[in-house]
Design a protein around this motif. Structure first.
Motif, mmCIF file in Angstrom:
data_model
loop_
_atom_site.group_PDB
_atom_site.id
_atom_site.type_symbol
_atom_site.label_atom_id
_atom_site.label_comp_id
_atom_site.label_asym_id
_atom_site.label_seq_id
_atom_site.Cartn_x
_atom_site.Cartn_y
_atom_site.Cartn_z
ATOM 1 N N PHE A 23 0.831 -1.208 0.000
ATOM 2 C CA PHE A 23 0.000 0.000 0.000
ATOM 3 C C PHE A 23 0.863 1.256 0.000
ATOM 4 C CE2 PHE A 23 -2.470 3.236 2.449
ATOM 5 C CZ PHE A 23 -3.436 3.483 1.478
ATOM 6 N N LEU A 24 1.941 1.247 0.771
ATOM 7 C CA LEU A 24 2.848 2.395 0.767
ATOM 8 C C LEU A 24 3.501 2.563 -0.597
ATOM 9 C CD1 LEU A 24 4.586 2.073 4.259
ATOM 10 C CD2 LEU A 24 2.876 3.760 3.568
ATOM 11 N N GLY A 25 3.841 1.440 -1.240
ATOM 12 C CA GLY A 25 4.369 1.515 -2.596
ATOM 13 C C GLY A 25 3.360 2.120 -3.548
ATOM 14 N N TYR A 26 2.101 1.701 -3.423
ATOM 15 C CA TYR A 26 1.017 2.272 -4.245
ATOM 16 C C TYR A 26 0.923 3.782 -4.043
ATOM 17 C CZ TYR A 26 -3.792 3.904 -4.798
ATOM 18 O OH TYR A 26 -4.902 4.655 -5.092
ATOM 19 N N LEU A 27 0.992 4.236 -2.789
ATOM 20 C CA LEU A 27 0.951 5.681 -2.525
ATOM 21 C C LEU A 27 2.157 6.382 -3.141
ATOM 22 C CD1 LEU A 27 -0.242 5.784 1.213
ATOM 23 C CD2 LEU A 27 -1.600 6.193 -0.849
ATOM 24 N N GLU A 34 3.240 10.056 -9.924
ATOM 25 C CA GLU A 34 2.354 10.444 -11.027
ATOM 26 C C GLU A 34 1.771 11.835 -10.806
ATOM 27 O OE1 GLU A 34 1.084 8.649 -13.869
ATOM 28 O OE2 GLU A 34 2.822 7.353 -13.587
ATOM 29 N N HIS A 35 1.273 12.092 -9.591
ATOM 30 C CA HIS A 35 0.546 13.338 -9.331
ATOM 31 C C HIS A 35 1.460 14.558 -9.353
ATOM 32 C CE1 HIS A 35 -2.878 15.652 -7.926
ATOM 33 N NE2 HIS A 35 -2.114 16.197 -6.995
ATOM 34 N N PHE A 36 2.676 14.386 -8.827
ATOM 35 C CA PHE A 36 3.612 15.517 -8.755
ATOM 36 C C PHE A 36 4.730 15.371 -9.787
ATOM 37 C CE2 PHE A 36 1.955 15.228 -4.314
ATOM 38 C CZ PHE A 36 1.276 16.435 -4.313
ATOM 39 N N ARG A 37 4.379 14.841 -10.932
ATOM 40 C CA ARG A 37 5.362 14.613 -11.983
ATOM 41 C C ARG A 37 6.117 15.888 -12.365
ATOM 42 N NH1 ARG A 37 5.819 10.501 -15.505
ATOM 43 N NH2 ARG A 37 3.769 9.685 -14.923
ATOM 44 N N ASP A 38 5.434 17.009 -12.343
ATOM 45 C CA ASP A 38 6.042 18.273 -12.776
ATOM 46 C C ASP A 38 6.503 19.145 -11.617
ATOM 47 O OD1 ASP A 38 5.531 17.638 -15.488
ATOM 48 O OD2 ASP A 38 3.451 18.334 -15.271
#
Length: 244
Positions: free
Chosen positions: A127-131, A137-141
């Motif tokens: 689950f921590l890996g999933y997070l 992905e979310h903070f890619r930029d």
């Protein structure tokens, strides 16, 4: 076959395992490992060396535990595949966390025969890996936010003390970041797993993956692989009480 299957370090004729095949290998090797941990560990004949390599003796117990090291890297690989291809990432993460909670009591009884144990089950590590994948992905930029999120999750993994610990969490990140470079993934992953070198053999079936889903289709088949973890531990704990 998936549309953008990364090249394997094995020739294409060896890529014969579907996702379902990998899941079977993972749960069978995990079952062998946990059977040894719960039952063979308290059965004296299973602890007697069958043969020696140098000065080290190998018992049935030791062989089963070594075989079981293969399971974790395969589960990590399947987690990444699931994360990349799921239609609902929120539901995917929810299921991981839900079964982490469900598995905790069987996990505790597996090691202490009580309601508590200092370590948490492997679903928490996954689950921590999933997070971590979500943060990447979310903070890619926004690299500094990405870094802070991954660092915070690393700190949580240390404090949580789940199965495979912070090393398991970092391994998941390495596997994810190198998902498009299978040869490098195997090299770096094997180096990271050098403390559990038997786990490195997992990269052989991982590189035999052909990108196909396989026979596991539908909700019942899919959830079987979630349920199997707490269920098989519960059965082994019951057997231990009945037999010993």
């Amino acid at each position: 076959m998936t549309e953008h299957l990364p090249p394997s370090f094995l020739p294409s004729r060896f890529q014969v395992l579907s996702g379902s095949g990998l899941k079977l290998i993972a749960i069978i090797t995990m079952l062998i490992d946990h059977t040894a941990a719960v039952l063979l560990s308290i059965y004296p004949p299973a602890m007697t060396p069958l043969f020696y390599i140098g000065d080290r003796g190998y018992s049935a117990y030791r062989l089963c535990r070594d075989i079981g090291r293969i399971a974790f890297p395969i589960f990590c690989f399947l987690l990444i595949e699931g994360f990349l291809h799921t239609r609902n990432r929120w539901r995917y993460g929810r299921n991981l966390f839900l079964f982490a909670l469900i598995s905790e009591i069987p996990w505790n009884f597996m090691f202490t025969d009580t309601w508590t144990y200092v370590k948490q089950n492997v679903f928490f590590t996954l689950f921590l890996g999933y997070l971590g994948f979500c943060a990447i992905e979310h903070f890619r930029d926004v690299s500094w936010k990405q870094f802070l999120c991954l660092l915070a999750l690393l700190f949580i993994s240390i404090k949580l003390n789940a199965d495979y610990g912070w090393k398991g969490y970092v391994f998941l990140l390495l596997m994810y970041l190198l998902r498009e470079e299978k040869a490098m993934q195997a090299i770096v992953g094997s180096c990271w797993l050098s403390y559990e070198w038997k786990a490195c053999f997992a990269f052989l079936p991982i590189n035999m993956y052909n990108g196909k889903r396989g026979f596991v289709k539908g909700k019942i088949s899919k959830y079987f692989f979630y349920v199997f973890y707490p269920l098989h531990i519960t059965i082994l704990v019951i057997l231990r009480r009945l037999l010993f």
